[in-house]
Design a protein around this motif. Structure first.
Motif, short mmCIF file in Angstrom:
data_model
loop_
_atom_site.label_atom_id
_atom_site.label_comp_id
_atom_site.label_asym_id
_atom_site.label_seq_id
_atom_site.Cartn_x
_atom_site.Cartn_y
_atom_site.Cartn_z
N LEU A 88 50.58 69.00 55.82
CA LEU A 88 49.12 69.01 55.87
C LEU A 88 48.54 68.86 54.47
O LEU A 88 47.57 68.13 54.26
N ASP A 89 49.13 69.55 53.51
CA ASP A 89 48.67 69.47 52.13
C ASP A 89 48.83 68.06 51.57
O ASP A 89 47.92 67.53 50.91
N LYS A 90 49.97 67.44 51.82
CA LYS A 90 50.20 66.08 51.33
C LYS A 90 49.19 65.11 51.94
O LYS A 90 48.63 64.26 51.22
N TRP A 91 48.95 65.23 53.23
CA TRP A 91 47.97 64.37 53.91
C TRP A 91 46.58 64.57 53.34
O TRP A 91 45.84 63.61 53.08
N LEU A 92 46.20 65.83 53.09
CA LEU A 92 44.86 66.12 52.57
C LEU A 92 44.72 65.58 51.15
O LEU A 92 43.66 65.02 50.80
N ALA A 93 45.75 65.72 50.33
CA ALA A 93 45.69 65.18 48.97
C ALA A 93 45.51 63.67 48.99
O ALA A 93 44.66 63.12 48.25
N GLN A 94 46.26 62.97 49.83
CA GLN A 94 46.13 61.52 49.93
C GLN A 94 44.75 61.13 50.45
O GLN A 94 44.15 60.15 49.99
N THR A 95 44.24 61.91 51.39
CA THR A 95 42.92 61.66 51.96
C THR A 95 41.85 61.75 50.89
O THR A 95 40.96 60.88 50.80
N GLY A 96 41.91 62.79 50.07
CA GLY A 96 40.94 62.95 49.00
C GLY A 96 40.96 61.78 48.02
O GLY A 96 39.91 61.27 47.61
N GLU A 97 42.15 61.35 47.65
CA GLU A 97 42.27 60.23 46.73
C GLU A 97 41.67 58.95 47.33
O GLU A 97 40.98 58.19 46.64
N LEU A 98 41.91 58.74 48.62
CA LEU A 98 41.39 57.55 49.28
C LEU A 98 39.87 57.54 49.30
O LEU A 98 39.23 56.56 48.88
N VAL A 99 39.26 58.60 49.80
CA VAL A 99 37.81 58.59 49.98
C VAL A 99 37.08 58.60 48.64
O VAL A 99 36.07 57.90 48.47
N VAL A 100 37.57 59.36 47.68
CA VAL A 100 36.91 59.38 46.37
C VAL A 100 37.04 58.02 45.70
O VAL A 100 36.07 57.51 45.12
N GLY A 101 38.20 57.38 45.83
CA GLY A 101 38.37 56.04 45.27
C GLY A 101 37.43 55.03 45.91
O GLY A 101 36.82 54.21 45.22
N ALA A 102 37.28 55.11 47.23
CA ALA A 102 36.39 54.18 47.94
C ALA A 102 34.94 54.39 47.54
O ALA A 102 34.18 53.43 47.32
N LEU A 103 34.52 55.64 47.42
CA LEU A 103 33.14 55.94 47.05
C LEU A 103 32.84 55.53 45.62
O LEU A 103 31.77 54.99 45.32
N ARG A 104 33.77 55.79 44.71
CA ARG A 104 33.55 55.39 43.31
C ARG A 104 33.44 53.87 43.20
O ARG A 104 32.58 53.34 42.49
N GLU A 105 34.32 53.16 43.89
CA GLU A 105 34.31 51.70 43.83
C GLU A 105 33.02 51.12 44.40
O GLU A 105 32.48 50.14 43.88
N ALA A 106 32.51 51.74 45.46
CA ALA A 106 31.30 51.24 46.12
C ALA A 106 30.04 51.52 45.32
O ALA A 106 29.07 50.76 45.40
N GLY A 107 30.03 52.63 44.56
CA GLY A 107 28.79 53.03 43.92
C GLY A 107 27.81 53.58 44.94
O GLY A 107 28.12 53.64 46.14
N PRO A 108 26.62 53.98 44.52
CA PRO A 108 25.71 54.66 45.45
C PRO A 108 24.91 53.77 46.39
O PRO A 108 24.39 54.25 47.40
N ASP A 109 24.78 52.48 46.06
CA ASP A 109 23.79 51.66 46.76
C ASP A 109 24.37 50.64 47.73
O ASP A 109 23.63 49.87 48.34
#
Length: 265
Positions: A88-109
């Motif tokens: 569960l911890d490994k899955w959650l860590a990978q999940t966090g990296e994925l979503v934060v990476g996607a949001l940073r790449e997209a920017g706010p707009d």
């Protein structure tokens, strides 16, 4: 009201994922019932939160213009192993990296579907910041470990909660369970420990005509006073109104009525 910077939300999601992983490593039995979400175990809670982050990753990464069904999200339900904290911890860590990476790449707009009028990646960065901030509180209450949150995050979470309450009243307010019948009433939220520069006071006005809110110090039908984190969690229905450090002044029934009808989740 001024939103926080997009990068600040991304940083906070990453931080909160780390904090939630720390709860997983605390040794708490994954089968323990979450007292604030009694239909869930701690494992259910973590899978729900991680699944929500995976869903947002898919929306933002794919620049979705319509909702993506849950069953189409890879690993939305979590790892196949049940009751395995390491998996569960490994899955959650990978999940966090994925979503934060996607949001940073997209920017706010970047345009991305949302269930609210603000259909941008920035909406999802803010929404997931506060979703995990509060669900991490659920986890810490389950594990009986301390909970802290940055003041600017707590204050923005209250702003967002009031915005969501307003939105849901607009679309669901005619349903009996959500109606705000009766005379106009006001709620004052007052964080007693916040830096004055944060302006951590709110006035919510509600009645048959809907909801309005603003920041500021004003007399009200009822006031909820206490430390900012406690006010946040009580307003999210994660702490009882008589929790240590909290004080309710005025017509308590008006605050209880709000908490029953003008919120979601």
């Amino acid at each position: 009201m001024t939103l926080l910077a997009h990068d600040r939300y991304c940083d906070e999601i990453a931080h909160q994922v780390g904090q939630l992983r720390a709860v997983l490593s605390s040794g708490t039995d994954l089968a323990t019932t979450v007292p604030t979400c009694p239909d869930w175990s701690l494992e259910d809670l973590v899978r729900h939160m991680g699944g929500a982050l995976r869903w947002v990753d898919a929306l933002v990464r794919g620049r979705a213009q319509e909702n993506i069904p849950w069953e189409r999200i890879p690993l939305a339900g979590g790892p196949e192993e049940q009751g395995d904290a390491a998996a569960l911890d490994k899955w959650l860590a990978q999940t966090g990296e994925l979503v934060v990476g996607a949001l940073r790449e997209a920017g706010p707009d970047t345009e991305v579907w949302s269930w609210q009028g603000n259909a941008t990646s920035g909406f999802w960065a803010r929404r997931m910041t506060h979703e995990i901030t509060v669900h991490r509180a659920d986890a810490t209450l389950t594990a009986q470990v301390p909970y802290e949150v940055a003041p600017e995050i707590a204050a923005d979470a209250l702003d967002e909660w009031l915005d969501i309450a307003l939105f849901f009243q607009q679309i669901r307010g005619q349903e009996e369970a959500f109606r705000l019948d009766g005379p106009t009433r006001t709620i004052h939220l007052h964080a007693t420990d916040a830096d004055p520069a944060l302006n951590a006071e709110w006035l919510a006005e509600f009645g048959a005509d809907g909801i309005r809110w603003r920041r500021g110090h004003e007399k009200a039908t009822v006031a909820l006073r206490g430390p900012l984190t406690s006010v946040l969690l009580a307003f999210y229905r994660r702490l009882p109104l008589d929790a240590p450090g909290l004080e309710v002044l005025g017509e308590r029934e008006a605050l209880e009525f709000w908490l029953q009808r003008a919120t979601f989740g």
